[in-house]
Design a protein around this motif. Structure first.
Motif, PDB file in Angstrom:
ATOM      1  N   PHE A  27       0.831  -1.317   0.133  1.00 40.45           N
ATOM      2  CA  PHE A  27      -0.183  -0.029  -0.011  1.00 40.45           C
ATOM      3  C   PHE A  27       0.952   1.624  -0.014  1.00 40.45           C
ATOM      4  O   PHE A  27       1.917   1.408   0.659  1.00 40.45           O
ATOM      5  N   TYR A  28       0.339   2.369  -0.762  1.00 43.00           N
ATOM      6  CA  TYR A  28       0.866   3.596  -0.663  1.00 43.00           C
ATOM      7  C   TYR A  28       2.480   3.308  -1.437  1.00 43.00           C
ATOM      8  O   TYR A  28       3.649   3.981  -0.914  1.00 43.00           O
ATOM      9  N   ILE A  29       2.588   2.435  -2.262  1.00 43.80           N
ATOM     10  CA  ILE A  29       3.883   2.355  -3.013  1.00 43.80           C
ATOM     11  C   ILE A  29       4.253   3.875  -3.812  1.00 43.80           C
ATOM     12  O   ILE A  29       3.639   4.530  -4.307  1.00 43.80           O
ATOM     13  N   THR A  30       5.670   4.293  -3.260  1.00 42.55           N
ATOM     14  CA  THR A  30       5.902   5.634  -3.939  1.00 42.55           C
ATOM     15  C   THR A  30       7.406   5.458  -4.161  1.00 42.55           C
ATOM     16  O   THR A  30       8.066   4.483  -3.660  1.00 42.55           O
ATOM     17  N   GLY A  31       7.976   6.708  -4.668  1.00 36.48           N
ATOM     18  CA  GLY A  31       9.304   6.536  -5.002  1.00 36.48           C
ATOM     19  C   GLY A  31       9.927   5.534  -6.029  1.00 36.48           C
ATOM     20  O   GLY A  31       8.993   5.053  -7.066  1.00 36.48           O
ATOM     21  N   GLU A  32      11.141   5.321  -5.907  1.00 36.38           N
ATOM     22  CA  GLU A  32      11.882   4.452  -7.006  1.00 36.38           C
ATOM     23  C   GLU A  32      11.369   3.026  -6.832  1.00 36.38           C
ATOM     24  O   GLU A  32      10.950   2.475  -6.011  1.00 36.38           O
ATOM     25  N   ASN A  33      11.042   2.481  -8.129  1.00 34.30           N
ATOM     26  CA  ASN A  33      10.651   1.052  -8.034  1.00 34.30           C
ATOM     27  C   ASN A  33      11.744   0.160  -8.151  1.00 34.30           C
ATOM     28  O   ASN A  33      12.709   0.142  -8.752  1.00 34.30           O
ATOM     29  N   ARG A  34      11.688  -0.593  -7.182  1.00 34.83           N
ATOM     30  CA  ARG A  34      13.047  -1.621  -6.796  1.00 34.83           C
ATOM     31  C   ARG A  34      12.404  -2.726  -5.815  1.00 34.83           C
ATOM     32  O   ARG A  34      11.199  -2.773  -5.442  1.00 34.83           O
ATOM     33  N   VAL A  35      13.070  -3.560  -5.489  1.00 37.44           N
ATOM     34  CA  VAL A  35      12.668  -4.504  -4.497  1.00 37.44           C
ATOM     35  C   VAL A  35      13.407  -4.524  -3.334  1.00 37.44           C
ATOM     36  O   VAL A  35      14.687  -4.510  -3.021  1.00 37.44           O
ATOM     37  N   TRP A  36      12.927  -3.878  -2.286  1.00 33.87           N
ATOM     38  CA  TRP A  36      11.303  -3.690  -2.157  1.00 33.87           C
ATOM     39  C   TRP A  36      11.138  -2.085  -2.261  1.00 33.87           C
ATOM     40  O   TRP A  36      11.882  -1.388  -1.864  1.00 33.87           O
ATOM     41  N   PRO A  37       9.881  -1.486  -2.807  1.00 32.20           N
ATOM     42  CA  PRO A  37       9.903  -0.091  -2.892  1.00 32.20           C
ATOM     43  C   PRO A  37       9.214   0.432  -1.490  1.00 32.20           C
ATOM     44  O   PRO A  37       9.131  -0.213  -0.548  1.00 32.20           O
ATOM     45  N   LYS A  38       9.427   1.617  -1.425  1.00 33.13           N
ATOM     46  CA  LYS A  38       9.036   2.340  -0.019  1.00 33.13           C
ATOM     47  C   LYS A  38       7.476   2.402  -0.117  1.00 33.13           C
ATOM     48  O   LYS A  38       6.834   2.861  -1.098  1.00 33.13           O
ATOM     49  N   CYS A  39       6.924   1.751   1.059  1.00 30.95           N
ATOM     50  CA  CYS A  39       5.559   1.532   0.942  1.00 30.95           C
ATOM     51  C   CYS A  39       5.256   0.907   2.414  1.00 30.95           C
ATOM     52  O   CYS A  39       6.226   0.573   3.347  1.00 30.95           O
ATOM     53  N   LEU A  40       3.798   0.768   2.628  1.00 31.50           N
ATOM     54  CA  LEU A  40       3.488  -0.076   3.686  1.00 31.50           C
ATOM     55  C   LEU A  40       3.086  -1.572   3.166  1.00 31.50           C
ATOM     56  O   LEU A  40       2.441  -1.807   2.225  1.00 31.50           O
ATOM     57  N   GLU A  41       3.112  -2.491   4.151  1.00 35.94           N
ATOM     58  CA  GLU A  41       2.764  -3.935   3.711  1.00 35.94           C
ATOM     59  C   GLU A  41       1.628  -4.535   4.704  1.00 35.94           C
ATOM     60  O   GLU A  41       1.960  -4.251   5.807  1.00 35.94           O
ATOM     61  N   VAL A  42       0.754  -5.183   4.158  1.00 33.32           N
ATOM     62  CA  VAL A  42       0.048  -6.039   4.763  1.00 33.32           C
ATOM     63  C   VAL A  42       0.432  -7.548   4.363  1.00 33.32           C
ATOM     64  O   VAL A  42       0.282  -7.644   3.163  1.00 33.32           O
ATOM     65  N   GLN A  43       0.879  -8.247   5.533  1.00 27.75           N
ATOM     66  CA  GLN A  43       1.558  -9.596   5.161  1.00 27.75           C
ATOM     67  C   GLN A  43       0.742 -10.494   4.626  1.00 27.75           C
ATOM     68  O   GLN A  43      -0.463 -10.649   5.222  1.00 27.75           O
TER      69      GLN A  43
END
Length: 237
Positions: A129-145
């Motif tokens: 959720f809320y993926i932002t910034g550079e696309n990479r593994v892993w991106p800046k975001c929040l995660e629900v496992q």
């Protein structure tokens, strides 16, 4: 005379019964051809699932794929869709994400690890959720496992973001379904705060962080996994 009349009546009755006997194969075919065909409604992906008012059902075509740091289209190798089920083989590690950024929203979906995943006692995936910034593994975001042992836990995927989370492991253990079965996830995103619900039971909540909008994504994290009935509702309040 009576005997002759009885014989004639018997012959007439026999003829009548013969005329009303079983229809021939030709008569059956003719009768079938005379019955008007009933038009059955065409089955669509939408008709296979329950899509609530205000929600939009997502298909694989509504996502783009990133693997590592290289942008590439959905290849049909790692990510595929058939009969409304999006399948991920787990390799390469990466993620797909929506073409439209989301802010306040509710996301509902079902997912499962195929029974073959039992070879790994703790198969892994996740909902970003809320993926932002550079696309990479892993991106800046929040995660629900989506990881089996931590299903519906909320965490930060960035070392720059500290997240305050309340989690209920006892509830998770109680409602989580076995590998091979579908688990239903609901996530409500409100002003940067997330609430996760697993199979109808609230599991975790997070306090707001600096991330309040961005793309929604699904992870490919080394294990085969299937997703279906992915619905999104954007919230205006």
């Amino acid at each position: 005379m009576k005997t002759q009349l009885s014989f004639v009546l018997l012959m007439l009755l026999t003829c009548l019964l013969s005329a009303c006997g079983k229809p021939t194969e030709e008569q059956k075919k003719e009768a079938l051809n005379e019955v008007p065909a009933i038009d059955e409604p065409e089955k669509t992906i939408e008709s296979l699932f329950e899509v609530e008012d205000g929600f939009t059902l997502l298909h694989l075509k509504d996502f783009e794929e990133f693997a590592g740091k290289s942008k590439e289209p959905v290849s049909g190798k790692n990510w595929t869709e058939k009969d409304g089920i999006i399948s991920c083989q787990g390799q390469p590690r990466g993620y797909i994400y929506t073409r439209v950024a989301l802010g306040n929203c509710t996301v509902r979906l079902e997912y499962r690890f195929p029974e073959s995943a039992e070879k790994n006692a703790d198969p892994n995936t996740g909902f970003l959720f809320y993926i932002t910034g550079e696309n990479r593994v892993w991106p800046k975001c929040l995660e629900v496992q989506g990881k089996y042992s931590e299903m519906a836990h909320i965490k930060s995927n960035s070392k720059d973001i500290t997240l305050e989370v309340t989690d209920n492991p006892e509830a998770r253990e109680k409602v989580r379904r076995p590998i091979g079965e579908w688990n239903a996830i609901e996530v409500v995103c409100k002003d940067g705060a997330l609430t996760s619900v697993l199979n109808g039971t609230e599991i975790a909540t997070s306090k707001p962080s600096e991330l309040k909008d961005g793309f929604f994504g699904l992870q490919s994290e080394g294990n085969p996994v299937e997703f279906r009935n992915i619905r999104i509702q954007e919230l205006t309040d």
